[in-house]
Structures are given as C-alpha cells and as structure tokens.
Design an enzyme around this catalytic site. Structure first.
Site, PDB file in Angstrom:
ATOM      1  N   LYS A  15      15.201  -6.830 -17.690  1.00 41.46           N
ATOM      2  CA  LYS A  15      14.687  -7.490 -16.369  1.00 41.46           C
ATOM      3  C   LYS A  15      14.622  -6.190 -15.512  1.00 41.46           C
ATOM      4  O   LYS A  15      14.297  -4.863 -15.060  1.00 41.46           O
ATOM      5  CB  LYS A  15      16.184  -7.881 -15.366  1.00 41.46           C
ATOM      6  CG  LYS A  15      16.083  -9.546 -16.208  1.00 41.46           C
ATOM      7  CD  LYS A  15      17.548 -10.286 -15.608  1.00 41.46           C
ATOM      8  CE  LYS A  15      16.844 -11.615 -16.144  1.00 41.46           C
ATOM      9  NZ  LYS A  15      18.306 -12.394 -16.459  1.00 41.46           N
ATOM     10  N   ARG A  63      22.277 -11.055 -24.393  1.00 42.48           N
ATOM     11  CA  ARG A  63      21.009 -11.482 -24.680  1.00 42.48           C
ATOM     12  C   ARG A  63      20.152 -10.377 -24.073  1.00 42.48           C
ATOM     13  O   ARG A  63      20.112  -9.884 -23.063  1.00 42.48           O
ATOM     14  CB  ARG A  63      20.999 -12.810 -23.457  1.00 42.48           C
ATOM     15  CG  ARG A  63      19.889 -13.778 -23.901  1.00 42.48           C
ATOM     16  CD  ARG A  63      19.727 -14.629 -23.445  1.00 42.48           C
ATOM     17  NE  ARG A  63      18.312 -15.470 -22.931  1.00 42.48           N
ATOM     18  CZ  ARG A  63      17.160 -15.216 -22.802  1.00 42.48           C
ATOM     19  NH1 ARG A  63      17.116 -14.533 -22.260  1.00 42.48           N
ATOM     20  NH2 ARG A  63      16.498 -16.373 -22.831  1.00 42.48           N
TER      21      ARG A  63
END
Length: 285
Positions: free
Chosen positions: A225, A264
C-alpha cells in the site's frame, strides 16, 4: 499461546496456531498492484493454487479494484470475473474468501464454495449484504470504511485516528450483529489506506492493541500500500507497488507479533516465513 495475544478464532473457519496468511487474487484489469496479471479464470485459479503452495492459508478472490479513485465495475462483470475462480479454487480444496461489496456476488460466491465474505465497506455499500451473510451463516470481515474509492481520500480527516476508527468499527460491528450476523463470525479490519493517509496507517499499526479491545479477530491488509511507498521513499520517489514486498513482510511479522488473526498479502512466501518466525518467538517468550 497465540490466543493470549488476542488472536482469537472465527466460527466457520479453520483454526491456525499462528497468524494466518491470506493470499490475494485480483481478477481485475486495474488493481493498483497487479491488475491484469491474473485476469482470466485459468490463470487466476493457477495463481491461487501457487499462493497456497507458497504458504497461503486462505485465498481472497476479488473482481473489483478498490484503489483510490477507482470507478466501480458493474455487477454482471464482477460476477463473470469472480465466480468461476471461486469455484475452481474451492474445488481444489482451497479455503476461499470473496472480496466484494455486493450481496449478489457474495451469495453466488458462497454457493460456489467461498467460506468467508470480505467486504471492504463492512456491509454499507449494499443494504442486502448483511441479510445475505446472515442467512448464509458465513463469516464476515467488517472493515473500517468511509466511502467509495472515488471520494475516500477527501474523507481522511481525523482528530485521533485510533480512537475514531475503533469507535466507528464498534458501531459497524453492532449494526452487523443487529442485522443477524453472529458475533462469533466477525473479523475486523482497520482499513489501511481507505480514507487514511500514511500517518494514519502507521498510527493504527502502532496501536493494534486498541483494536483488540473490540474483542474480535483482526485482519491486517497492508500489502504494497501507499503508506509503505511513503516510508520507503525517503527523499526520493516511492518505489512501485511490486517493490514493497519486503516492507509488507515486515508489517506482517509485526502484526503477527501484535496478535493479528491474519494478514492479507500479494506475495505470500516472505510473509509465510515472517509469521512463522513471529510465532516461534512468541512461543519462546
């Protein structure tokens, strides 16, 4: 024991003696990290099986990009992308999660073999989602969410991000339980990168203990991210998403040590190693 770290169990899912690893299969042309790489069914199923071979405990299949600024795909296209992949992986014995904000996609995916619904909106995007999940008796990920991708960056305004995210997650959990989903089937997710800037994401990771106060297993989805790009950039430009896997594995190890139920990730092998090391250290303490 891992349960002493607040990891917990989720009714309807396998139990692991460590932080679980959720591998990502994006059946999309436009996801921020790997859009287009696994876009056809055969390739996507093979990739999911490869992730299991590398150490994934479960595989999260999604057909709609939720990157900042992304436009929504229509329901029929999302179904076309997702359902054959869910069916293909489930038929191979894979524990499959479906990443969707749409009730009909969740319902069809469960019928095809998915055992977990991972809704980044926590049931807010589609009013039928919570009733569908409740009727199916499926485990459900409730993520912190303040709006769709087109507008979420403008909503990244907090006085105290940890307190506000915790309070908003608690309210959403209460609403989902009131809608009929058993509390024992809930997982919470702080929603890193969703209506949050890098400082917000880091603050949440530093205070996972506050989120454990909600009393449910915690999923941490930091993989590749923007905030990791910001951390790695220093004085230069952020590295591209696929060059953030070592940083992702570092977050996985830290999250596992802090009691996360699962992480995740796109690149599984390094994180699978990281959570096993974290568990070994935890067991030696």
């Amino acid at each position: 024991m891992s349960t002493l770290r607040g990891r917990g169990t989720v009714e309807g899912l396998p139990e692991w003696d460590r932080c679980a690893v959720m591998g990502v299969v994006n059946v999309t042309p436009d996801s921020f990290s790997d859009g287009g790489r696994w876009f056809d069914t055969t390739t996507a199923v093979k990739h999911g099986l490869d992730l299991v071979g590398e150490g994934a405990d479960l595989v999260d299949v999604g057909g709609e990009s939720t990157r900042p600024g992304a436009s929504r795909v229509d329901e029929s296209e999302e179904l076309r992308r997702v359902i054959p992949v869910v069916r293909g992986l489930a038929s191979e014995g894979v524990t499959v999660s479906v990443d969707t904000m749409r009730a009909r996609v969740a319902e069809r995916a469960i019928a095809a073999g998915a055992v977990l619904v991972n809704d980044v909106s926590g049931g807010q995007a589609d009013p039928d989602m919570v009733p569908v999940v409740a009727a199916a008796g499926a485990p459900f990920v409730v993520m912190h969410w303040r709006g769709f991708s087109e507008s979420m960056n403008s909503r990244a305004v907090y006085g105290d991000v940890v307190a506000e995210v915790t309070a908003e997650l608690r309210a959403r959990m209460d609403a989902v339980v009131a809608g009929g989903v058993a509390p024992e089937r809930l997982v919470i997710d702080p929603g890193l990168g969703f209506a949050k800037d890098a400082a917000h994401d880091l603050a949440l990771l530093a205070r996972l203990d506050a989120l454990h106060g909600l009393g449910r297993p915690l999923l941490v989805a930091a993989s590749r991210k923007r905030f990791l790009g910001h951390v790695l950039a220093g004085e230069g430009a952020p590295p591209p998403a696929r060059e953030r896997d070592a940083a992702t594995a570092a977050v996985s190890a830290l999250s596992a040590r802090a009691g996360a139920w699962a992480v995740r990730v796109h690149e599984v092998r390094a994180t699978a190693d990281a959570v096993r090391v974290a568990r070994a250290i935890e067991g030696a303490a």
